[in-house]
Design an enzyme around this catalytic site. Structure first.
Site, PDB file in Angstrom:
ATOM      1  N   HIS A 253       6.453 -38.254 -45.794  1.00  0.00           N
ATOM      2  CA  HIS A 253       7.670 -37.436 -45.876  1.00  0.00           C
ATOM      3  C   HIS A 253       7.649 -36.340 -44.809  1.00  0.00           C
ATOM      4  O   HIS A 253       8.687 -35.877 -44.377  1.00  0.00           O
ATOM      5  CB  HIS A 253       7.735 -36.810 -47.274  1.00  0.00           C
ATOM      6  CG  HIS A 253       9.096 -36.355 -47.694  1.00  0.00           C
ATOM      7  ND1 HIS A 253      10.219 -37.160 -47.629  1.00  0.00           N
ATOM      8  CD2 HIS A 253       9.523 -35.164 -48.218  1.00  0.00           C
ATOM      9  CE1 HIS A 253      11.265 -36.491 -48.090  1.00  0.00           C
ATOM     10  NE2 HIS A 253      10.867 -35.279 -48.444  1.00  0.00           N
TER      11      HIS A 253
ATOM     12  N   SER B  25      15.590 -35.165 -47.076  1.00  0.00           N
ATOM     13  CA  SER B  25      15.160 -35.429 -48.448  1.00  0.00           C
ATOM     14  C   SER B  25      16.376 -35.522 -49.380  1.00  0.00           C
ATOM     15  O   SER B  25      17.294 -36.291 -49.116  1.00  0.00           O
ATOM     16  CB  SER B  25      14.158 -34.360 -48.897  1.00  0.00           C
ATOM     17  OG  SER B  25      13.445 -34.784 -50.016  1.00  0.00           O
TER      18      SER B  25
END
Length: 234
Positions: A211, A98
């Site tokens: 994600h 991330s």
């Protein structure tokens, strides 16, 4: 010590006297979002690495204040050197998840001895993050000091795409195409720029995932990326 500050982190190492490659784990998020989880660190260590994960300054008792890939990049650089100086560490690989993707690339640009870089669901363009993540704009304005229109140089400073010509390490990009936290466009921009510069880049795109990947797939990718890293130093 990172940039004159005492910063905390987590170190995991196999219980023996053997030498291993080092693995710098650069977390995502900010403050309590995306904290370093011991289980995740152990997962990577169990693949045969000595893993160090900085908490970033201002977190869990560390000095200073996290500033989203600004001065807190020093925490990553210092973590890299800490692993390098570890008596049982051979080569040092860099992993970023991330927001840690930006940290990993910045570290690879700064620490040219990096054995490899893996960015998973990683940010590569801080301008794009501001544009896409309306829910993060308030935090970004507070931490970075304003908008990209007002302070483009501050966002450029936090965007490694502009400095990738200085990168030596081979790069692996892992990204879910349905990622709503960090769009796959970050991966595409990174891949495109690395290819323009004739850098060695491999991509693993997963069209069905966001994600966060399902646990069984996640475990498999951890094994696969660990093997990919080890191949870079054979």
């Amino acid at each position: 010590m990172a940039g004159g500050l005492k910063v905390k982190g987590l170190l995991a190492e196999p219980k023996n006297d053997k030498k291993y490659d080092g693995f710098l784990y650069l977390r995502g998020g900010i403050k309590n979002v995306g904290k370093v989880r011991p289980g995740r660190i152990v997962q990577f260590a169990s693949q045969g690495f000595i893993v160090f994960a900085p908490f970033y300054q201002g977190n869990q008792g560390g000095e200073g204040n996290e500033d989203f890939a600004g001065d807190d990049r020093e925490d990553a650089f210092a973590g890299f050197r800490l692993l390098q100086s570890h008596e049982r560490v051979k080569n040092v690989h860099i992993f970023g998840f991330s927001r840690g993707g930006v940290m990993a690339l910045l570290t690879g640009i700064h620490e040219l001895e990096a054995a490899s870089i893996v960015t998973w669901g990683g940010v590569s363009d801080m301008f794009l993050t501001y544009e896409e993540r309306k829910d993060l704009r308030r935090m970004m304005k507070r931490v970075i000091g304003g908008t990209p229109n007002k302070y483009p140089e501050r966002y450029e400073y936090r965007t490694p795409l502009y400095e990738l010509d200085r990168l030596d390490a081979n790069v692996l990009i892992i990204h879910g195409a349905k990622d709503q936290n960090v769009s796959v466009e970050h991966a595409y921009r990174l891949e495109k720029r690395l290819k323009e510069l004739n850098k060695n880049v491999e991509t693993w795109y997963f069209h069905e995932f966001t994600h966060y990947f399902p646990p069984a797939i996640n475990r498999k990718i951890v094994r696969d990326l660990a093997n990919w890293m080890k191949k870079q130093t054979e």
